[in-house]
Design an enzyme around this catalytic site. Structure first.
Site, PDB file in Angstrom:
ATOM      1  N   ARG A 229      -3.306  -0.987  -5.256  1.00  0.00           N
ATOM      2  CA  ARG A 229      -4.488   0.149  -5.402  1.00  0.00           C
ATOM      3  C   ARG A 229      -4.074   1.261  -6.260  1.00  0.00           C
ATOM      4  O   ARG A 229      -2.981   1.754  -6.169  1.00  0.00           O
ATOM      5  CB  ARG A 229      -4.829   0.490  -4.118  1.00  0.00           C
ATOM      6  N   HIS A 277      -9.001  -5.465 -13.018  1.00  0.00           N
ATOM      7  CA  HIS A 277      -8.887  -5.803 -11.566  1.00  0.00           C
ATOM      8  C   HIS A 277      -9.308  -7.307 -11.344  1.00  0.00           C
ATOM      9  O   HIS A 277     -10.210  -7.783 -10.720  1.00  0.00           O
ATOM     10  CB  HIS A 277      -9.721  -5.050 -10.790  1.00  0.00           C
TER      11      HIS A 277
HETATM   12  C1  GLV Z   1      -9.198  -6.932  -3.908  1.00  0.00           C
HETATM   13  O1  GLV Z   1      -8.671  -5.952  -4.610  1.00  0.00           O
HETATM   14  C2  GLV Z   1      -8.952  -7.128  -2.727  1.00  0.00           C
HETATM   15  O2  GLV Z   1      -8.787  -6.203  -2.052  1.00  0.00           O
HETATM   16  O3  GLV Z   1      -9.222  -8.052  -2.295  1.00  0.00           O
END
Ligand code: GLV
Length: 317
Positions: A229, A277
């Site tokens: 994160r 991401h």
């Molecule tokens: C993606 O970032 C998740 O949390 O699955």
């Protein structure tokens, strides 16, 4: 025949219809008749909700929920919703096919870093044939966070011959991985890590964890890969250490604000690779299977904390 169990589906950035078929089928296979409907703001009288970044009003409109299934590993944005009832059980995905994809992503970038693969295939002049082939001992890779995903990444790196160490909040033991645990062991873990892979969830304990002081514990010339994160790293501190040369490069898949705002210094930094991401896309079938199995277990009377992926609210994951 009892009425089917009603399930509200609220999946941002995904096609909810594409999820409903495997969810329904896997529930039926588990012996549960369930009716899945896309939540559009009108009450469905749902007993469960399957969500990813749901709208705030879900929890006020659907006031009879017994559990919510998070179709992803991270729950920090769900937990931050003010409307989320404090005692509503949350189950998140555990691996569900994300871990091998994330391990593949990390190994790809570790190979790019350690083998100089950027020299080939780009717009730069051909490097020729007699290029340096690194033949020294591979660098130690440190995996920060040893849950289902971190453990899989550590094992994949180990398979490619890297010395691997891992750090976790509470003690873990993984064959062949040098395991460190707890805040007191973090500095020693970082000091021996040449490529740091951040797989941490975002919690009150991990927010801003990798600040200037902690990142400076990495040896000079270390690299960073973040697939956890963005909020675990202080952006300006990372940029300062890249600019000073203490850190050699950063591969970032996650950010404090997503999408990463246009104009953010990461976009055009020569030592930073930005990916949007995508390291661990949630694969539909295994994820639907995990949700359906948990739903069936709850319907059979299993207490939510006994199920895989039960989120400890105080812990934050
Ligand atoms: C993606 O970032 C998740 O949390 O699955």
């Amino acid at each position: 025949m009892p009425a089917p169990v009603r399930v509200a589906v609220a999946l941002a950035n995904m096609n909810p219809e594409a999820w409903i078929a495997p969810l329904r089928e896997t529930c039926a296979a588990a012996g549960v008749a369930a009716q899945f409907d896309v939540f559009d703001g009108r009450p469905l009288g749902a007993r469960y909700a399957v969500v990813w970044l749901p709208p705030e009003e879900l929890f006020t409109v659907e006031s009879g929920l017994r559990a919510v299934f998070n179709v992803g590993a991270g729950v920090e944005r769900l937990l931050a919703l003010p409307s989320l009832p404090p005692n509503l059980p949350i189950l998140r995905l555990v691996d569900a096919g994300m871990a091998p994809k994330m391990a593949e992503y990390v190994c790809f970038y570790v190979a790019r870093i350690t083998r100089g693969l950027d020299r080939f295939g780009g717009p730069q002049p051909a490097p020729g044939w007699n290029v340096d082939r690194p033949r020294g001992a591979p660098p130690t890779v440190g995996v920060l966070g040893l849950g289902a995903i971190g453990a899989r990444i550590a094992q994949a790196l180990q398979m490619f011959g890297y010395p691997v160490r891992g750090w976790s909040r509470t003690a873990r033991s993984l064959p062949g991985i040098d395991c460190f645990a707890g805040p007191d062991a973090l500095d020693a873990f970082l000091a021996g890590t040449r490529i740091l892979v951040d797989v941490l969830p975002l919690t009150s304990e991990t927010r801003d964890l990798l600040d200037r002081e902690r990142l400076s514990r990495l040896p000079a010339g270390a690299h960073l890969i973040n697939v956890g994160r963005g909020g675990t790293i202080v952006d300006d501190d990372l940029l300062a250490l890249l600019d000073s040369g203490h850190l050699a490069s950063a591969v970032l898949d996650v950010f404090r604000v997503e999408p990463l705002p246009a104009g953010h210094a990461f976009w055009n930094h020569p030592k930073v690779t930005v990916t949007p991401h995508l390291a661990g896309p949630t694969p539909r079938e295994p994820a639907a299977r995990q949700v359906a199995e948990a739903l069936a277990a709850l319907e059979a009377g299993a207490p939510p904390p006994s199920l895989p992926g039960y989120v400890g609210r105080a812990r934050g994951y």
